[in-house]
Design a protein around this motif. Structure first.
Motif, PDB file in Angstrom:
ATOM      1  N   SER A  82       0.810  -1.221   0.000  1.00 19.88           N
ATOM      2  CA  SER A  82       0.000   0.000   0.000  1.00 19.88           C
ATOM      3  C   SER A  82       0.843   1.271   0.000  1.00 19.88           C
ATOM      4  O   SER A  82       0.308   2.370  -0.078  1.00 19.88           O
ATOM      5  CB  SER A  82      -0.910   0.023   1.234  1.00 19.88           C
ATOM      6  OG  SER A  82      -1.740  -1.108   1.248  1.00 19.88           O
ATOM      7  N   HIS A  83       2.151   1.119   0.128  1.00 19.49           N
ATOM      8  CA  HIS A  83       3.018   2.298   0.204  1.00 19.49           C
ATOM      9  C   HIS A  83       4.198   2.139  -0.751  1.00 19.49           C
ATOM     10  O   HIS A  83       5.320   1.847  -0.337  1.00 19.49           O
ATOM     11  CB  HIS A  83       3.491   2.522   1.645  1.00 19.49           C
ATOM     12  CG  HIS A  83       2.361   2.802   2.581  1.00 19.49           C
ATOM     13  ND1 HIS A  83       1.859   4.074   2.769  1.00 19.49           N
ATOM     14  CD2 HIS A  83       1.606   1.979   3.337  1.00 19.49           C
ATOM     15  CE1 HIS A  83       0.849   4.013   3.621  1.00 19.49           C
ATOM     16  NE2 HIS A  83       0.673   2.755   3.986  1.00 19.49           N
ATOM     17  N   CYS A  85       3.470   8.888  -2.843  1.00 15.96           N
ATOM     18  CA  CYS A  85       3.291   7.515  -2.376  1.00 15.96           C
ATOM     19  C   CYS A  85       1.904   7.074  -2.826  1.00 15.96           C
ATOM     20  O   CYS A  85       0.997   7.900  -2.952  1.00 15.96           O
ATOM     21  CB  CYS A  85       3.403   7.441  -0.852  1.00 15.96           C
ATOM     22  SG  CYS A  85       3.217   5.753  -0.214  1.00 15.96           S
ATOM     23  N   CYS A 112      -0.341   5.824  -1.248  1.00 17.05           N
ATOM     24  CA  CYS A 112      -1.374   6.083  -0.236  1.00 17.05           C
ATOM     25  C   CYS A 112      -1.911   7.500  -0.338  1.00 17.05           C
ATOM     26  O   CYS A 112      -2.881   7.855   0.332  1.00 17.05           O
ATOM     27  CB  CYS A 112      -0.820   5.853   1.163  1.00 17.05           C
ATOM     28  SG  CYS A 112       0.351   7.109   1.723  1.00 17.05           S
ATOM     29  N   HIS A 127       8.663   6.556   6.196  1.00 14.27           N
ATOM     30  CA  HIS A 127       7.249   6.406   5.855  1.00 14.27           C
ATOM     31  C   HIS A 127       6.871   4.926   5.762  1.00 14.27           C
ATOM     32  O   HIS A 127       5.853   4.498   6.320  1.00 14.27           O
ATOM     33  CB  HIS A 127       6.982   7.116   4.521  1.00 14.27           C
ATOM     34  CG  HIS A 127       5.563   7.057   4.084  1.00 14.27           C
ATOM     35  ND1 HIS A 127       4.560   7.771   4.689  1.00 14.27           N
ATOM     36  CD2 HIS A 127       4.968   6.345   3.084  1.00 14.27           C
ATOM     37  CE1 HIS A 127       3.413   7.505   4.086  1.00 14.27           C
ATOM     38  NE2 HIS A 127       3.626   6.645   3.113  1.00 14.27           N
TER      39      HIS A 127
HETATM   40 ZN   LIG Z   1       2.329   5.789   1.824  1.00 13.98          ZN
END
Ligand SMILES: [Zn+2]
Length: 81
Positions: free
Chosen positions: A11-12, A30, A32, A51
Motif C-alpha cells: 500500500s506504500h 506515495c 497512499c 514512511h
Molecule cells: Zn504511503
C-alpha cells in the motif's frame, strides 16, 4: 501479522517520477496519497524509509495480540499514544 505487513508494504509504493521543485527540494508521491519529500536535515530516501517503516509498524500494531509487550505504548485500539 505477516499478512498485515505485506499489505502495508503493497500500500506504500512510490508512484511516478521524482519532481524537482524550484526551491531545490525533491518530492515523490506515495500510492497512499501522501507526498514524500526531503527537508533541511533529511533526504528523500530517508523520508521514504521512515514512511514505509511507520506504515509497517501501524499495520502490525493494529493486529498484534492485545497482551503483547510494547516498546511504544498504545491505546486500546492499539495505535500509538
Ligand atoms: Zn504511503
Amino acid at each position: 501479522m505477516r499478512r498485515a505487513k505485506a499489505h502495508a508494504r503493497a500500500s506504500h509504493v512510490t508512484v511516478g517520477q521524482v519532481r524537482h521543485l524550484e526551491d531545490g527540494r525533491v518530492e515523490i508521491d506515495c500510492s497512499c496519497g501522501m507526498v514524500l519529500t526531503n527537508g533541511p536535515e533529511w533526504s528523500l530516501d530517508e523520508h521514504i524509509r521512515l514512511h514505509r517503516a511507520e506504515a509497517r509498524y501501524l499495520a502490525l500494531s493494529e493486529v498484534a495480540p492485545a497482551g503483547m509487550p510494547r516498546l511504544i505504548p498504545v491505546t486500546a485500539d492499539r495505535f500509538p499514544r
